[in-house]
Structure formats: C-alpha cells, structure tokens
Design a protein around this motif. Structure first.
Motif, PDB file in Angstrom:
ATOM      1  N   GLY A 148       0.815  -1.212   0.000  1.00  0.00           N
ATOM      2  CA  GLY A 148       0.000   0.000   0.000  1.00  0.00           C
ATOM      3  C   GLY A 148       0.843   1.255   0.000  1.00  0.00           C
ATOM      4  N   TRP A 188       5.514   3.493  -1.530  1.00  0.00           N
ATOM      5  CA  TRP A 188       4.757   2.240  -1.460  1.00  0.00           C
ATOM      6  C   TRP A 188       5.598   1.215  -0.717  1.00  0.00           C
ATOM      7  CZ3 TRP A 188       3.365   1.734  -7.394  1.00  0.00           C
ATOM      8  CH2 TRP A 188       2.627   2.858  -7.780  1.00  0.00           C
ATOM      9  N   ASN A 197      -3.392  -6.053  -2.050  1.00  0.00           N
ATOM     10  CA  ASN A 197      -2.947  -4.886  -2.822  1.00  0.00           C
ATOM     11  C   ASN A 197      -3.898  -3.706  -2.671  1.00  0.00           C
ATOM     12  OD1 ASN A 197      -1.900  -3.053  -4.591  1.00  0.00           O
ATOM     13  ND2 ASN A 197      -2.181  -4.304  -6.437  1.00  0.00           N
ATOM     14  N   ALA A 198      -3.398  -2.632  -2.071  1.00  0.00           N
ATOM     15  CA  ALA A 198      -4.166  -1.381  -1.983  1.00  0.00           C
ATOM     16  C   ALA A 198      -3.441  -0.262  -2.739  1.00  0.00           C
ATOM     17  CB  ALA A 198      -4.357  -0.999  -0.514  1.00  0.00           C
ATOM     18  N   MET A 199      -2.676  -0.640  -3.754  1.00  0.00           N
ATOM     19  CA  MET A 199      -1.899   0.352  -4.503  1.00  0.00           C
ATOM     20  C   MET A 199      -2.543   0.621  -5.862  1.00  0.00           C
ATOM     21  SD  MET A 199       1.993  -0.865  -3.806  1.00  0.00           S
ATOM     22  CE  MET A 199       1.976  -1.804  -5.324  1.00  0.00           C
ATOM     23  N   PRO A 200      -2.156   1.720  -6.501  1.00  0.00           N
ATOM     24  CA  PRO A 200      -2.716   2.025  -7.833  1.00  0.00           C
ATOM     25  C   PRO A 200      -2.168   1.156  -8.961  1.00  0.00           C
ATOM     26  CG  PRO A 200      -1.268   3.808  -7.069  1.00  0.00           C
ATOM     27  CD  PRO A 200      -1.383   2.826  -5.944  1.00  0.00           C
ATOM     28  N   ASP A 203      -0.701  -2.981 -10.194  1.00  0.00           N
ATOM     29  CA  ASP A 203      -0.614  -4.395  -9.842  1.00  0.00           C
ATOM     30  C   ASP A 203       0.693  -4.649  -9.097  1.00  0.00           C
ATOM     31  OD1 ASP A 203      -2.833  -4.438 -11.463  1.00  0.00           O
ATOM     32  OD2 ASP A 203      -1.963  -5.726 -13.013  1.00  0.00           O
ATOM     33  N   ASN A 250      -5.214  -4.115  -7.742  1.00  0.00           N
ATOM     34  CA  ASN A 250      -5.757  -3.394  -6.598  1.00  0.00           C
ATOM     35  C   ASN A 250      -7.026  -4.076  -6.089  1.00  0.00           C
ATOM     36  OD1 ASN A 250      -7.868  -1.347  -5.562  1.00  0.00           O
ATOM     37  ND2 ASN A 250      -5.942  -0.260  -5.322  1.00  0.00           N
TER      38      ASN A 250
END
Ligand SMILES: [Cu+2]
Length: 482
Positions: free
Chosen positions: A43, A57, A82-85, A87, A114
């Motif tokens: 994240g 991140w 995954n809480a990121m913008p 993959d 995500n």
C-alpha cells in the motif's frame, strides 16, 4: 518448446506436494516441517527516512518491510493484499522454490490487481540471507522490499548477535518517482549523470559508469545518514552482519572503520572464510560477515561511482563514535574491495565438476534505440522466446557484457556456481570453483560464466538486477519440465 499450460500443471503439482508435507504451527510435533504465516499488505504510506519525509509504497507500512525469519525446510505462507494504484507481486529472491510461487508477472503468475489478494505458499529448502521484493515495473525502486532470513539450526558459525543491513538508493517521493525516472531515461535515451563523477576511483572493478540514475539519498534500513538507525552492543561482541543490496541502480562498497570483516557467506551460501576491509555488492547481492565490535562505529555503504554514502551506527557504552565518516568513505574508495564472485565455496556446496550439457550465451548490450537493454539483441517478451533446457543437466551460462556498464545478473530458482570471471580469474585460477551465488556482477566488457544443475522445473527468468535495465528489456527466461 514447452507450452504455458504444461508449466501451470508443473507448478500446481509442486504446490500441492508442499501442502501435503507441512502443517501449521499449532501442531508442529505432527509434521516434518512447521509453517509461518505472514501478511504483506502492499500500500501507499508516508515514511520518515530520518528527517526526510516521503510518500512511497511499502509492504505493511514499514521500510524495509518487517523481516521474515524461519528455519530451513519450513513452509512460508504469505498473504499479499494490494491497496496500490498498480498491480503488484512478491518475488522471493534466491529461494529455490516451486515455480508458480516465484512472483514474476506474465511468467509465473498474473500480477495482483488493486483490491485483490494472492497467497504465496512454499517450503524454503536452503538457509541463508535472502530478501523479497516486488517484481512489477519499477516498484523495487520504491519501498517494496524486506529481508528474508532462513536459519540452519545445525550451522556451525559462532557469533553473539546479528544485524541485518538493508542498503538502498532512494528517490521515490522526493519530487519524482521511479516511473517518472524511467520515463525520463526513455525520453532522453541518455543518462542524466555525467560519467566520471567524484565517486569514481581507479580501484573500481565496475569501470567508470556508476549507473543511470542520480539519487538524492542512500539509506540503510530506511534511514538517511544524517539520522541513522542506532543499535546498541557491548564491547567485544561478535556481530554477524547480513548485508543486502536492495538498490535499483547502485552498487555499494560496504565497510566498517578500523574493522576487518570475516566473510562467511554470499547469497546465502557458505564460502571458505576470508578477511576483508570492504566488500562490493551489486544490486540483489548479499554478504554475511562477522565483525567484533569494541567501540562505537558506523557501518558504511559507499555508492560506487556516485556521491554520498549510507550509514548505520553501532553504539557501545552509549559513547559517540570518534570516526570521521567523510575521511573513512574517501579511504574506502581508494582500496580495491572484495568481489564475492572470487570467493571459494565450502566443499559441501561445491558443484561436482563435470562438462556442461548445454552452454547458453547471453550477450548484454545497451543502451540502444533510446533506452533499451537487450540480451542477444532481443528484449524480454514473456511468455514468448523462452530458452529451452532439459531437466537433470549441467547448464553453463556465459554472461558476455558488450556494454560500458556493469550488470548484476540474477537467475531465479537456482544458485549457480561462478566458474570463470574474466579479469577476476587472475585472483582465483580459472579451473578452481568459485562462490555459489544467485546474482553476480558482470563488469563492462567482461565475461562471467556460471553453471548450475537443472533440478527445479519451471520457467525461470534471468535478468539484470538494475530495475531500469530490467524494465528496458534486459532479461530472458529458461524453461523446462521434469
Ligand atoms: Cu543492467
């Protein structure tokens, strides 16, 4: 050529075997191996590098990610969310694991989008100092990495305490980010750094080109040198350093003032011990060394061919260190460092001498066509263009560096033996086996040969561990089934 479907079957069988052989921590007495469960929440986070605040991140809001430590033969289950913008994946660097847990997008798994999750589940067969990191895009040059330490309960190495030292070059959140850095490299096709900077010395085994990226900071365990991590010891303690180069575009010389380091392992595998004042590590490489601490001293990592340094402070009796760090960094740059590729393996990990069944040439060149770094004139193109090998054979790879820059080349799923290293062969005769490693420095205009046995079927990427070179195509993959 073996198709993708067959490889998925191979991976599934391996994973199922792992499940059958292991059990949970709650009932260790009933099983051959215990298991460790961890969660890795990828994240966005705000991190303080020591007075330098950056948005980046990470796994678990921590830089580096929290250490994962288990024993040889144990099973690791790691749930990635995954809480990121973008993959994301996790690659377990250096571990001879089942192929479908290797974390390479488009080759061993689909990257995790995500909001989704993926559970890595595998047995760790070998002890040593390893690490884990994202294998997607330029994410390794953010904060998506952490140490993975595998202990051997029967290891006969004496020390009192250990210190994991994760060295990194840092740019993310400092007004730019790694995706923008790559975009700029692609736009200019040239490097922003002029060759021959102040960090370049005649003792560099890596030539005159330190890298493609100029970094504002160098960190150890996520801290800049102006406010480093401080670790307290008692005088006379023997400390096992486990040093990991998590950098993206920077090799480092690692050294401790007034201190000779007894080097015992590289890339997780034991070597015949040698004393060294400094050790050079390319990106992805590790070294284990034992030192005795008698006074407050810094651990220093000097970026090769670049200005500045990274630092961690070992403190004894709460005393300040008397070392002038700038003078020490200058002195470290003057003396030739130990290259771990030249070390001798201990007999128990030395591959039996035999003629190779297959020789693969990997000609490394670049930058060409703007900013691309091909191998044998081809850019990495998964899952196409795999190099077929056969199981249970001895394979030799010759990394032939035709470029003017060094490349730390890494092979997944295997620990090869360095068998020839050009100019460095003068130090150790060519017919004498050198270190077992999973990542090896290939200096400009030199050839490095490695050998390994095909004993772990799958699709295994081999790539330059410069994050930007990998993204610009410097990789190929081997494929075989059993
Ligand atoms: Cu490279």
């Amino acid at each position: 050529m073996i198709g993708r479907r067959q490889f998925l079957v191979v991976g599934a069988v391996g994973a199922a075997a792992g499940v059958a052989a292991a059990c949970t921590k709650a009932q260790p007495q009933a099983a051959k191996s215990t298991s460790t469960d961890v969660s890795l929440a990828a994240g966005e986070t705000d991190t303080d590098l020591g007075g330098v605040k950056v948005h980046t991140w990470t796994y678990g809001n921590q830089l580096p990610a929290r250490e994962i430590r288990l024993k040889k033969g144990e099973r690791l289950r790691a749930e990635l969310t995954n809480a990121m913008p973008q993959d994301v994946t996790v690659h377990w660097h250096g571990i001879a694991l089942v192929n479908d847990m290797d974390g390479v997008p488009d080759l061993t798994q689909a990257a995790v989008p995500n909001g989704q999750k993926f559970t890595y589940d595998f047995v760790v067969p070998d002890a040593g100092t390893y690490w884990f990191h994202s294998h997607v895009g330029t994410q390794l040059d953010r904060g998506l990495y952490g140490p993975l330490i595998i202990e051997d309960p029967n290891e006969k190495v004496e020390y009192d305490d250990e210190l994991v030292v994760v060295v990194d070059d840092w740019i993310d959140g400092t007004g730019t980010n790694p995706d923008q850095v790559l975009e700029n490299l692609r736009k200019t096709g040239m490097k922003p750094m002029s060759p021959g900077g102040p960090g370049v010395t005649s003792t560099s085994p890596l030539g005159e080109d330190g890298g493609d990226v100029t970094y504002p900071y160098y960190v150890i365990n996520g801290r800049v040198p102006t406010d480093p991590q401080v670790v307290d010891y008692r005088a006379g303690q023997r400390i096992r350093l486990r040093v990991i180069n998590a950098g993206s575009d920077t090799a480092f010389r690692v050294a401790v003032p007034k201190t000779s380091m007894k080097v015992i392992q590289t890339d997780g595998y034991p070597v015949v011990p040698v004393q060294a004042n400094s050790v050079i590590l390319g990106m992805g490489e590790r070294v284990d060394a034992i030192i005795t601490v008698n006074e407050s001293l810094p651990v220093i990592a000097a970026p090769e061919g670049k200005q500045g340094h990274a630092q961690l402070n070992m403190r004894v009796n709460n005393a300040p260190s008397a070392v002038n760090v700038d003078d020490f960094v200058a002195s470290v740059r003057k003396e030739a460092p130990l290259d771990t590729a030249t070390l001798s393996p201990t007999p128990d990990v030395t591959l039996e001498a035999k003629a190779p069944d297959q020789v693969i040439d990997a000609r490394l060149s670049g930058p060409v066509n703007g900013y691309t770094w091909p191998v044998n004139g081809i850019l990495y193109n998964p899952p196409n263009d795999g190099v077929p090998v056969k199981p249970n054979q001895r394979v030799r790879i010759r990394f032939i560096n035709e470029s003017m820059m060094f490349h730390p080349f890494h092979l997944h799923g295997h620990t090869f033996q360095v068998t020839a290293a050009d100019a460095r062969s003068r130090e150790a005769p060519a017919n004498v086996a050198k270190a077992r490693k999973d990542t090896v420095l290939v200096p400009p205009k030199q050839t490095v040969e490695v050998e390994f046995d095909t004993n772990n079927p799958g699709r295994w990427i081999s790539h330059c561990h410069n994050t930007y070179h990998l993204e610009a195509g410097m990789a190929f993959f081997l494929e075989y089934s059993d």
